[in-house]
Design an enzyme around this catalytic site. Sequence first.
Site, mmCIF file in Angstrom:
data_model
loop_
_atom_site.group_PDB
_atom_site.id
_atom_site.type_symbol
_atom_site.label_atom_id
_atom_site.label_comp_id
_atom_site.label_asym_id
_atom_site.label_seq_id
_atom_site.Cartn_x
_atom_site.Cartn_y
_atom_site.Cartn_z
ATOM 1 N N ARG A 164 82.771 64.458 87.881
ATOM 2 C CA ARG A 164 83.083 65.877 88.142
ATOM 3 C C ARG A 164 84.593 66.155 88.178
ATOM 4 O O ARG A 164 85.062 67.031 88.912
ATOM 5 C CB ARG A 164 82.456 66.346 89.464
ATOM 6 C CG ARG A 164 80.951 66.243 89.512
ATOM 7 C CD ARG A 164 80.281 67.206 88.534
ATOM 8 N NE ARG A 164 78.835 67.154 88.694
ATOM 9 C CZ ARG A 164 78.048 66.274 88.070
ATOM 10 N NH1 ARG A 164 78.555 65.403 87.217
ATOM 11 N NH2 ARG A 164 76.741 66.286 88.269
ATOM 12 N N SER A 238 75.230 72.734 92.706
ATOM 13 C CA SER A 238 75.535 71.819 93.819
ATOM 14 C C SER A 238 76.831 72.266 94.485
ATOM 15 O O SER A 238 77.845 72.415 93.809
ATOM 16 C CB SER A 238 75.727 70.392 93.301
ATOM 17 O OG SER A 238 74.580 69.995 92.616
ATOM 18 N N GLU A 345 82.257 71.047 95.337
ATOM 19 C CA GLU A 345 82.252 70.944 93.873
ATOM 20 C C GLU A 345 82.798 72.206 93.192
ATOM 21 O O GLU A 345 83.682 72.097 92.340
ATOM 22 C CB GLU A 345 80.846 70.615 93.352
ATOM 23 C CG GLU A 345 80.843 70.343 91.855
ATOM 24 C CD GLU A 345 79.490 69.997 91.289
ATOM 25 O OE1 GLU A 345 78.859 69.050 91.766
ATOM 26 O OE2 GLU A 345 79.070 70.691 90.347
HETATM 27 C C1 LIG Z 1 72.216 76.710 88.991
HETATM 28 C C2 LIG Z 1 73.415 75.858 88.631
HETATM 29 C C3 LIG Z 1 73.229 74.551 88.209
HETATM 30 C C4 LIG Z 1 74.329 73.754 87.868
HETATM 31 N N1 LIG Z 1 74.093 72.477 87.454
HETATM 32 C C5 LIG Z 1 75.140 71.684 87.128
HETATM 33 C C6 LIG Z 1 74.903 70.344 86.708
HETATM 34 O O1 LIG Z 1 73.762 69.874 86.613
HETATM 35 N N2 LIG Z 1 75.979 69.586 86.397
HETATM 36 C C7 LIG Z 1 77.256 70.063 86.467
HETATM 37 O O2 LIG Z 1 78.184 69.313 86.169
HETATM 38 N N3 LIG Z 1 77.501 71.341 86.846
HETATM 39 C C8 LIG Z 1 76.476 72.150 87.180
HETATM 40 N N4 LIG Z 1 76.708 73.440 87.587
HETATM 41 C C9 LIG Z 1 78.095 73.939 87.673
HETATM 42 C C10 LIG Z 1 78.552 74.765 86.439
HETATM 43 O O3 LIG Z 1 77.467 75.235 85.719
HETATM 44 C C11 LIG Z 1 79.457 73.965 85.500
HETATM 45 O O4 LIG Z 1 80.571 73.462 86.197
HETATM 46 C C12 LIG Z 1 79.953 74.811 84.313
HETATM 47 O O5 LIG Z 1 80.626 73.976 83.396
HETATM 48 C C13 LIG Z 1 80.875 75.945 84.732
HETATM 49 O O6 LIG Z 1 81.059 76.773 83.601
HETATM 50 P P1 LIG Z 1 81.591 78.255 83.733
HETATM 51 O O7 LIG Z 1 81.873 78.758 82.363
HETATM 52 O O8 LIG Z 1 80.650 79.053 84.540
HETATM 53 O O9 LIG Z 1 82.966 78.006 84.498
HETATM 54 P P2 LIG Z 1 83.656 78.946 85.597
HETATM 55 O O10 LIG Z 1 82.847 78.886 86.840
HETATM 56 O O11 LIG Z 1 83.944 80.272 85.031
HETATM 57 O O12 LIG Z 1 85.016 78.166 85.819
HETATM 58 C C14 LIG Z 1 85.026 76.881 86.392
HETATM 59 C C15 LIG Z 1 86.474 76.340 86.345
HETATM 60 O O13 LIG Z 1 86.850 76.137 84.995
HETATM 61 C C16 LIG Z 1 88.007 76.939 84.672
HETATM 62 N N5 LIG Z 1 87.787 77.409 83.294
HETATM 63 C C17 LIG Z 1 86.677 78.032 82.824
HETATM 64 N N6 LIG Z 1 86.797 78.244 81.494
HETATM 65 C C18 LIG Z 1 88.010 77.754 81.132
HETATM 66 C C19 LIG Z 1 88.725 77.678 79.900
HETATM 67 N N7 LIG Z 1 88.199 78.126 78.748
HETATM 68 N N8 LIG Z 1 89.967 77.125 79.918
HETATM 69 C C20 LIG Z 1 90.520 76.664 81.057
HETATM 70 N N9 LIG Z 1 89.875 76.706 82.252
HETATM 71 C C21 LIG Z 1 88.637 77.238 82.287
HETATM 72 C C22 LIG Z 1 88.053 78.034 85.700
HETATM 73 O O14 LIG Z 1 89.382 78.484 85.896
HETATM 74 C C23 LIG Z 1 87.502 77.319 86.925
HETATM 75 O O15 LIG Z 1 88.526 76.548 87.522
HETATM 76 C C24 LIG Z 1 75.636 74.284 87.941
HETATM 77 C C25 LIG Z 1 75.827 75.610 88.350
HETATM 78 C C26 LIG Z 1 74.738 76.393 88.693
HETATM 79 C C27 LIG Z 1 74.948 77.818 89.106
#
Ligand SMILES: Cc1cc2nc3c(=O)[nH]c(=O)nc-3n(C[C@H](O)[C@H](O)[C@H](O)COP(=O)(O)OP(=O)(O)OC[C@H]3O[C@@H](n4cnc5c(N)ncnc54)[C@H](O)[C@@H]3O)c2cc1C
Length: 358
Positions: A164, A238, A345
């Site tokens: 992570r 998580s 996380e």
């Molecule tokens: C129901 C649920 C289940 C999940 N299951 C998992 C799992 O099984 N495994 C896991 O690892 N994660 C899991 N996650 C967490 C999440 O889905 C991941 O971390 C995902 O990659 C986040 O993507 P996002 O586009 O929503 O990022 P955001 O929440 O929008 O951003 C997350 C971080 O990344 C940065 N960021 C986003 N896009 C960019 C970009 N293009 N350039 C630079 N920085 C950027 C943001 O500034 C922030 O710091 C889960 C979340 C939920 C709600």
Amino acid sequence: MEVLEAYSLRNHNTFGLDISADFYLSLNSLDDIVSYCQDSELSNLPFCVLGGGSNVIFANDFHGLVLHVNLKGKEIVAETENHVELKVAAGENWHQTVLYAVAQGWWGVENLSLIPGTVGAAPIQNIGAYGVEICDVFKELEAVEISTGNTFVFEKKACEFAYRESVFKNKLAEQYIITSVTLQLAKQTNPILSYSELERNLQEYESEKLTPKIISDAVCNIRQSKLPDPEKIGNAGSFFKNPIVNESFFQSLQDSYPELRYFKIESEGGSKKEGEQNHQYKLAAAWLIDQCGWKGASLGGVGVYEKQALVLVNRADAKPDEVLQLAENIRQSVRNKFGVELEREPVLVKLESTASQI
Ligand SMILES: Cc1cc2nc3c(=O)[nH]c(=O)nc-3n(C[C@H](O)[C@H](O)[C@H](O)COP(=O)(O)OP(=O)(O)OC[C@H]3O[C@@H](n4cnc5c(N)ncnc54)[C@H](O)[C@@H]3O)c2cc1C
């Protein structure tokens, strides 16, 4: 490029916190990103980069500029008999990208089905599930350096992937906007069934009969049975990482709690002496939290999900303070009972520092 003001972020964070940004800018192309970087007024505002908002908790209204990454598109950039390299724009939905790969019969991302969010955010915390992490299929990414507007390519080693973690959550935090990710996917059968629950679900199949689609469907079924759908109940997945502890601490904990849930991992690095055991142990944070009696508990509008103690949920118009307070209460009780420190996380977004701890 249109900068919107007093913009509600309620639909831009899967926890469903009712917060707003002073300014909001949708970045729909590389040109938009470069223009933003070169705009002296805009680039002087405090900012936060946002994808799908599924791994962020806003501590309060954001008094700065939210940069929403919306670049779309995907292309095959290389292909051999055994592999295909798929370059995907940062704003594409991760799960849709997995479904696309699965439909082509390409192996590598099927275990990562149904993880919310965008492709660009996936390397930030090296998303992982069911025995696979994105670093296993990662070829390279492109990112724009915010201070210059220049594009750089980061190969796998430069991303410093760990559990992570990546360099973009640490020493390069808030310095780059990721614009695309290239995945290297396999054409030959390569099922990863190291996660016992997944293996049990697929027992009826001989391994050569498995397809990426069969595995993806199984992963989706397992996930849907225990994780809340953010469309129906707000959450950020998580809320805590599984803590990693060393062998001696693990042994003493297991002596006190023989039913402790854990996964054994090999330590990296060369500090191991001949004949010496050098293992680390990943403790199941959900079990630790559950043992402290938190499952189903509530604080104001926020609660601990009944089916999975690792997930905090928005039961009724939860406030950021309530989320952070409940998380802190959970951390304290796990610390007091087990002597284990839980690490959050999701990224906490607040103006002082988006990477600060609760
Ligand atoms: C129901 C649920 C289940 C999940 N299951 C998992 C799992 O099984 N495994 C896991 O690892 N994660 C899991 N996650 C967490 C999440 O889905 C991941 O971390 C995902 O990659 C986040 O993507 P996002 O586009 O929503 O990022 P955001 O929440 O929008 O951003 C997350 C971080 O990344 C940065 N960021 C986003 N896009 C960019 C970009 N293009 N350039 C630079 N920085 C950027 C943001 O500034 C922030 O710091 C889960 C979340 C939920 C709600």
